[in-house]
Design an enzyme around this catalytic site. Structure first.
Site, short mmCIF file in Angstrom:
data_model
loop_
_atom_site.label_atom_id
_atom_site.label_comp_id
_atom_site.label_asym_id
_atom_site.label_seq_id
_atom_site.Cartn_x
_atom_site.Cartn_y
_atom_site.Cartn_z
N ARG A 36 -7.42 -0.50 0.72
CA ARG A 36 -7.96 -1.73 0.11
C ARG A 36 -8.33 -1.50 -1.35
O ARG A 36 -8.33 -2.43 -2.15
CB ARG A 36 -9.13 -2.23 0.95
CG ARG A 36 -10.28 -1.27 1.05
CD ARG A 36 -11.19 -1.57 2.24
NE ARG A 36 -10.57 -1.20 3.52
CZ ARG A 36 -11.09 -1.45 4.71
NH1 ARG A 36 -12.22 -2.10 4.80
NH2 ARG A 36 -10.46 -1.08 5.81
N LYS A 52 0.85 -1.20 0.00
CA LYS A 52 0.00 0.00 0.00
C LYS A 52 0.88 1.25 0.00
O LYS A 52 1.75 1.41 0.85
CB LYS A 52 -0.90 0.00 1.24
CG LYS A 52 -1.64 1.33 1.49
CD LYS A 52 -2.60 1.27 2.67
CE LYS A 52 -3.17 2.64 3.02
NZ LYS A 52 -4.09 2.60 4.17
N LYS A 65 -10.47 12.54 8.25
CA LYS A 65 -10.00 12.11 9.57
C LYS A 65 -10.02 13.29 10.53
O LYS A 65 -9.96 14.44 10.10
CB LYS A 65 -8.55 11.61 9.46
CG LYS A 65 -8.39 10.25 8.83
CD LYS A 65 -6.91 9.83 8.89
CE LYS A 65 -6.69 8.50 8.18
NZ LYS A 65 -7.41 7.37 8.81
N ASP A 70 -2.68 10.24 3.88
CA ASP A 70 -4.08 9.82 4.04
C ASP A 70 -4.83 10.81 4.92
O ASP A 70 -4.74 10.75 6.15
CB ASP A 70 -4.13 8.41 4.65
CG ASP A 70 -5.55 7.89 4.80
OD1 ASP A 70 -6.48 8.53 4.24
OD2 ASP A 70 -5.74 6.85 5.46
N1 BES Z 1 -4.28 4.44 6.94
C1 BES Z 1 -5.43 4.14 7.71
C2 BES Z 1 -5.16 3.09 8.77
C3 BES Z 1 -4.28 3.47 9.92
C4 BES Z 1 -4.87 3.90 11.09
C5 BES Z 1 -2.94 3.31 9.86
C6 BES Z 1 -4.09 4.19 12.17
C7 BES Z 1 -2.15 3.61 10.93
C8 BES Z 1 -2.72 4.03 12.09
C9 BES Z 1 -6.51 3.57 6.79
O1 BES Z 1 -6.54 4.08 5.52
C10 BES Z 1 -7.81 3.89 7.43
O2 BES Z 1 -8.13 5.03 7.50
N2 BES Z 1 -8.53 2.87 7.85
C11 BES Z 1 -9.80 3.04 8.45
C12 BES Z 1 -10.73 2.04 7.81
C13 BES Z 1 -12.15 2.25 8.17
C14 BES Z 1 -12.68 3.53 7.57
C15 BES Z 1 -12.93 1.08 7.65
C16 BES Z 1 -9.68 2.77 9.95
O3 BES Z 1 -8.99 1.83 10.34
O4 BES Z 1 -10.26 3.53 10.71
ZN ZN Z 2 -4.78 4.74 4.80
MN MN Z 3 -7.68 5.83 5.37
#
Ligand code: BES
Ligand code: ZN
Ligand code: MN
Length: 516
Positions: free
Chosen positions: A366, A280, A292, A285
């Site tokens: 994903r 990835k 976020k 992000d």
């Molecule tokens: N990059 C984040 C995941 C992440 C979170 C990495 C904390 C490192 C530390 C990913 O893209 C994300 O935002 N995932 C979401 C998925 C959800 C919306 C289904 C998450 O884990 O909150």
């Molecule tokens: Zn992410």
């Molecule tokens: Mn994300």
């Protein structure tokens, strides 16, 4: 025309040559003769009774070292350290405990890391006669030292030179069979360190510096003199032509177009199917329209850790000349909110025609991977596929910072990954993935939805797994909890860990041995 081209080439090479490592790797020389008579030394000890060459040095200073150790009741426990500044004629004598247990590779790396954190200069390390069966043990100590010694100080107006000075001089390692350690380190282990440094550099650099194009610009020169490498850079038009609509979707809100960097390494016979590594590569992000919250968002500059680890792993295993074929695929994009960004509820079409309804635009990794794993299977026909991603906060909450999450369709494969993790020094632990997770991502209007229920690491894996042939051995690593460290370990400083380079190299070693 030729002249013009040459000038441009020269200019570009000069620009690229400035993009060296954020910090130089330490250098090592392996010796077994000429014990030091001055300067800084490090002695590895299991108790206040010194053995071998250390005892000779002790004798040279009229037992001052052993006397000091017994005065301080030095236990010799693993990682314990004592520093003496007044044992003349040495400038500094550092004693590091090695414990009484036999030292495996991982322990040797940790020992090297402890040495690195206690020494700060032109050090001579006395590391003979250790309790170990590892061949070329000195090389492993050096590897641990180098892994720990990483610093990222390029943006400081004036880096603290007082701390760096001595490490620019070679560290002299007194070891048994120095030639073996020398070879093992310089032909093999140093490249794993170099790959880890590359991954850490990419993961530490901020989002204004690293975006899809600059990620590629950073990685390419590392491979310029490496044998058996083929590189392919996919730009937007080619990504579109391939029908990779979900990868394109992840970049739509950004001023930076999506890319996919593909690095092939052919170390085995041409006909042999490759191992595919897919990482990835979200260069930042924000969450997109599903924005976020601000606190800690800066850290999403490292949401490319998977791609960075794939680049580092390819660099390490190709420079080591491993007898295997590998293809590394790094989809690259930046997840931004904008008027033309994807929305929750949008439906996008992936490479093979399957559609994905967007549950949350923050579940973007994903999407990148859905297209990248399809591309890997269509064009490279791998015998095994591993993807690595900072995919979910859920994996991070479940695992903490010492274990990556491993998800597979096959329990034995997960068990094998745990063993590889243990040997490599980068541990993983399984999370479940079963039919129920695939059921949950059925969409009302599309083939699947990218998030569902209370989405965690398993739902993320199911989305990716939807696009991986059921008969293909497939490993998904969710490294959201391990890629960045708030506290150091013996072999990783605080900050970006470059997690995955060691793990994947260990896997590659095993796979190459199976082929022989
Ligand atoms: N990059 C984040 C995941 C992440 C979170 C990495 C904390 C490192 C530390 C990913 O893209 C994300 O935002 N995932 C979401 C998925 C959800 C919306 C289904 C998450 O884990 O909150
Ligand atoms: Zn992410
Ligand atoms: Mn994300």
């Amino acid at each position: 025309m030729y002249l013009l081209k040459s000038i441009i080439f020269l200019a570009v090479s000069l620009m690229l040559s400035h993009q060296t490592f954020a910090d130089k790797m330490p250098e090592f020389q392996f010796h077994s003769k000429d014990l030091p008579k001055s300067g800084d030394i490090v002695i590895i000890a299991t108790s206040s009774d010194l053995i071998g060459k250390s005892a000779e040095i002790d004798k040279f200073v009229n037992n001052q070292i052993s006397i000091a150790l017994s005065k301080h009741e030095f236990s010799g426990d693993f990682g314990n350290a004592l520093i003496f500044n007044a044992i003349s004629p040495f400038h500094k004598v550092t004693i590091i405990g090695a414990g009484t247990e036999e030292l495996n590779k991982r322990k040797l790396h940790d020992l090297g890391g402890h040495i690195a954190s206690k020494s700060e200069g032109n050090t001579v390390v006395i590391a003979e006669d250790l309790n170990t069966n590892v061949l070329a043990a000195g090389a492993h100590i050096a590897k641990g030292f180098a892994l720990k010694n990483y610093k990222f100080e390029k943006y400081k107006y004036k880096a603290d030179s007082s701390k760096n000075d001595l490490k620019t001089l070679p560290i002299i390692m007194h070891v048994n069979e120095p030639d073996k350690s020398d070879q093992n380190y310089h032909n093999d282990l140093v490249h794993v360190v170099e790959g880890t440094y590359l991954a850490r550099d990419l993961g530490t650099e901020p989002g204004n510096i690293i975006y899809p194009d600059t990620f590629i610009e950073r990685v390419l020169p590392k491979f310029s003199n490496v044998q058996n490498i083929k590189i392919h850079i996919m730009k937007e038009d080619e990504i579109r032509r391939e029908g990779m609509g979900v990868l394109l979707g992840t970049a739509r809100g950004s001023i930076h177009d999506a890319r996919m960097l593909i690095i092939e390494y052919n170390g085995a016979e041409k006909e042999k199917a490759p191992l595919a590594l897919v990482g990835k590569g979200i260069t930042f992000d924000t969450g997109g329209i599903t924005l976020k919250q601000n606190s800690g968002m800066w850290y999403m500059k490292s949401d490319l850790s998977g791609a960075a680890a794939v680049a580092g792993t390819l660099l390490a295993s190709s420079k080591r000349g491993e007898n295997i074929n590998i293809v590394g695929l790094m989809p690259l994009s930046e997840n931004m909110p904008a008027a033309d960004a994807i929305r929750p509820g949008d439906v996008l079409t992936s490479m093979g025609g399957k559609t994905i309804e967007i549950g949350s635009t923050d579940a973007e990794g994903r999407l990148q991977l859905a297209d990248a794993v399809q591309y890997a299977q269509k064009y490279f026909n791998p015998y095994m596929l591993l993807d690595i991603a900072t995919l979910t906060g859920s994996a991070s909450s479940a695992m903490g910072s010492d274990y990556g999450a491993v998800l597979t369709r096959d329990w034995d494969l997960s068990m094998r990954m745990m063993k590889i993790g243990k040997n490599s020094g980068e541990d993983v632990w399984p999370l479940p993935l079963n039919e129920g997770h695939f059921e949950q991502i059925k969409s009302n209007i599309a083939d699947i939805v990218s998030t569902a229920g209370r989405p965690g690491a398993s739902i993320g894996a199911a989305v990716i797994g939807t696009f991986v042939d059921e008969n293909l051995p497939w490993v998904h690593l969710d490294i959201a909890g391990v890629d960045w460290r708030d506290s150091p370990t013996p072999t990783t400083p605080k900050g970006h860990a470059g997690w995955g380079v060691r793990f994947m190299n260990e896997l590659i070693r095993e796979e190459a041995n199976k082929l022989e």
